[in-house]
Enzyme design. Structure first.
Site, PDB file in Angstrom:
ATOM      1  N   PRO A   2       0.995  -1.451   0.006  1.00 56.33           N
ATOM      2  CA  PRO A   2      -0.207  -0.426   0.020  1.00 56.33           C
ATOM      3  C   PRO A   2       0.586   1.272  -0.491  1.00 56.33           C
ATOM      4  O   PRO A   2       1.757   2.061   0.710  1.00 56.33           O
ATOM      5  CB  PRO A   2      -0.919   0.031   1.529  1.00 56.33           C
ATOM      6  CG  PRO A   2      -0.365  -1.126   1.730  1.00 56.33           C
ATOM      7  CD  PRO A   2       1.134  -1.699   1.689  1.00 56.33           C
ATOM      8  N   GLU A   3       0.484   1.937  -1.123  1.00 50.17           N
ATOM      9  CA  GLU A   3       0.586   3.535  -0.906  1.00 50.17           C
ATOM     10  C   GLU A   3      -0.378   4.197  -0.347  1.00 50.17           C
ATOM     11  O   GLU A   3      -1.375   3.944  -0.015  1.00 50.17           O
ATOM     12  CB  GLU A   3       1.672   3.618  -2.341  1.00 50.17           C
ATOM     13  CG  GLU A   3       2.716   2.769  -2.180  1.00 50.17           C
ATOM     14  CD  GLU A   3       3.231   3.279  -3.746  1.00 50.17           C
ATOM     15  OE1 GLU A   3       3.512   4.113  -4.340  1.00 50.17           O
ATOM     16  OE2 GLU A   3       3.939   2.206  -4.731  1.00 50.17           O
ATOM     17  N   LYS A  64       1.629   6.286   4.798  1.00 46.78           N
ATOM     18  CA  LYS A  64       1.132   5.239   5.001  1.00 46.78           C
ATOM     19  C   LYS A  64       0.685   4.574   6.534  1.00 46.78           C
ATOM     20  O   LYS A  64       0.681   3.398   5.928  1.00 46.78           O
ATOM     21  CB  LYS A  64       2.232   4.902   4.655  1.00 46.78           C
ATOM     22  CG  LYS A  64       2.574   4.933   3.013  1.00 46.78           C
ATOM     23  CD  LYS A  64       4.331   4.555   2.145  1.00 46.78           C
ATOM     24  CE  LYS A  64       4.122   5.361   0.706  1.00 46.78           C
ATOM     25  NZ  LYS A  64       5.452   4.576   0.372  1.00 46.78           N
ATOM     26  N   ARG A 120       4.569 -11.516   4.505  1.00 43.31           N
ATOM     27  CA  ARG A 120       5.631 -10.890   4.617  1.00 43.31           C
ATOM     28  C   ARG A 120       6.153 -10.774   5.899  1.00 43.31           C
ATOM     29  O   ARG A 120       7.539 -10.792   6.037  1.00 43.31           O
ATOM     30  CB  ARG A 120       6.481 -10.037   4.119  1.00 43.31           C
ATOM     31  CG  ARG A 120       7.290  -9.806   2.965  1.00 43.31           C
ATOM     32  CD  ARG A 120       7.744  -9.201   1.990  1.00 43.31           C
ATOM     33  NE  ARG A 120       9.080  -9.081   1.405  1.00 43.31           N
ATOM     34  CZ  ARG A 120       9.191  -7.931   0.689  1.00 43.31           C
ATOM     35  NH1 ARG A 120       8.713  -7.522  -0.048  1.00 43.31           N
ATOM     36  NH2 ARG A 120      10.720  -8.045   0.379  1.00 43.31           N
ATOM     37  N   ARG A 162      21.706  16.640  -5.778  1.00 39.00           N
ATOM     38  CA  ARG A 162      21.393  15.586  -6.905  1.00 39.00           C
ATOM     39  C   ARG A 162      20.881  14.783  -7.616  1.00 39.00           C
ATOM     40  O   ARG A 162      21.546  13.964  -8.390  1.00 39.00           O
ATOM     41  CB  ARG A 162      22.706  16.288  -8.152  1.00 39.00           C
ATOM     42  CG  ARG A 162      24.183  16.393  -7.474  1.00 39.00           C
ATOM     43  CD  ARG A 162      25.351  15.898  -7.706  1.00 39.00           C
ATOM     44  NE  ARG A 162      25.669  15.039  -8.114  1.00 39.00           N
ATOM     45  CZ  ARG A 162      26.469  14.374  -7.143  1.00 39.00           C
ATOM     46  NH1 ARG A 162      26.619  14.312  -6.275  1.00 39.00           N
ATOM     47  NH2 ARG A 162      26.640  13.296  -7.571  1.00 39.00           N
ATOM     48  N   ARG A 266      15.294   0.471  -6.687  1.00 37.73           N
ATOM     49  CA  ARG A 266      13.751  -0.026  -6.654  1.00 37.73           C
ATOM     50  C   ARG A 266      13.540  -0.107  -8.601  1.00 37.73           C
ATOM     51  O   ARG A 266      13.670   0.679  -9.441  1.00 37.73           O
ATOM     52  CB  ARG A 266      12.925   1.085  -6.496  1.00 37.73           C
ATOM     53  CG  ARG A 266      12.809   1.470  -5.092  1.00 37.73           C
ATOM     54  CD  ARG A 266      12.944   0.100  -4.111  1.00 37.73           C
ATOM     55  NE  ARG A 266      11.611  -0.111  -4.301  1.00 37.73           N
ATOM     56  CZ  ARG A 266      10.683   0.548  -3.761  1.00 37.73           C
ATOM     57  NH1 ARG A 266      10.362   0.956  -2.477  1.00 37.73           N
ATOM     58  NH2 ARG A 266       9.683  -1.054  -3.761  1.00 37.73           N
TER      59      ARG A 266
END
Length: 278
Positions: A2-3, A64, A120, A162, A266
């Site tokens: 979930p986000e 979240k 998990r 950056r 990611r």
DNA sequence: CACGAGACCTGTTCGC
DNA sequence: TGCGAACAGGTCTCGT
């Protein structure tokens, strides 16, 4: 999973009921079943004892995190914090159901149960002390991207360094609630390459990114039933996402084959034509 | 200081 | 069909 949009939808579902679930608000917790004490941060015995007899007053979201306000059996306001991490879920089930991967559950006074499932076991729950300041827990978090106060100017002020812009979007101190899926969705909407150095963005690009973040999140909440159904029940249904999980397929804008790369560790999906390298 | 890599766990999916 | 490898939405901690 979930986000922000999924957590928002879970909170809404718990608050309002629906899909066969009764609203959680107002229910009294008659008992706590702790199948996996490891999911409790802090004293798990105090978690069980402190919640027995408590009444649920509200369910909210920050970033979240799910925040459940309860009044304990002594009438003191307490807060429960739940983080679902990757695979957690929180849902009301009939009293005789024992969902797979249940880690804890609250037995409710209407016979139903509030179940926390998490295959998990990344997710965690914590009962804060009665005098604990909730807001103090969240001081490191950036702004809520759907708040009125989250303007393009406010975003710009936090876009420093950056590192790749995608890494900045994943940083909860920059924007609270965006994760891997909605970072990719936002960057596609803004037509920005994920590795663009954060401090190289023009004013126009920041405005596009600001718009993209809000649009991706707002539309996902609006389509939350679809998104949840896709996530949890039916991967054969059409994907509600624009780039996430579409690598190798056509860009919905220009038809170019979507690419994947790794940014900030990611998996990242983008259109090499709409989102040209910096 | 800023940033990336690794760790945390375990179920599911992919490729041979 | 079976088996190991790779992969998965988040966030902390540690090392460079």
């Amino acid at each position: 999973m979930p986000e922000l949009p999924e957590v928002e939808t879970i909170c809404w579902r718990l608050r309002e009921g629906g899909q066969g679930e009764a609203p959680l608000r107002g229910r009294v917790i008659t008992d706590v079943a702790l199948a996996d004490p490891g999911v409790v941060d802090g004293d798990s015995a105090a978690f069980v004892d402190g919640l027995r007899g408590a009444r649920v007053q509200d369910i909210r979201r920050r970033a979240k995190w799910i925040i459940i306000d309860v009044d304990d059996r002594g009438g003191r306001r307490r807060r429960v914090l739940v983080h679902l991490k990757m695979t957690g879920d929180l849902h009301v089930r009939a009293g005789d159901e024992r969902p797979r991967f249940e880690r804890f559950a609250w037995e409710l006074d209407d016979g139903a149960r509030l179940c926390f499932t998490d295959p998990r076991r990344f997710g965690h729950v914590e009962l804060l002390a009665a005098d604990d300041d909730v807001e103090a827990r969240f001081t490191a978090l950036g702004p809520e991207p759907l708040d009125e106060t989250f303007t393009a100017r406010a975003l710009r002020a936090r876009l420093t360094g950056r590192r790749p812009i995608k890494a900045s979007l994943l940083d909860q101190a920059v924007v609270a609630g965006v994760g891997n899926i909605y970072a990719d969705e936002s960057l596609w909407l803004a037509r920005l390459h994920p590795t663009t150095p954060t401090n190289a963005l023009s004013d126009d690009e920041v405005v596009r990114l600001h718009h993209g973040i809000r649009r991706a999140l707002r539309e996902s909440i609006a389509q939350s039933r679809e998104a949840l159904a896709w996530r949890y029940e039916n991967r054969a249904a059409p994907s509600p996402f624009r780039v996430y999980d579409r690598a190798g397929g056509p860009c919905l804008r220009c038809g170019t084959t979507l690419s994947t790369t790794t940014v900030a560790g990611r998996t990242t999906v983008f259109c090499p034509r709409c989102q040209p390298p910096p």
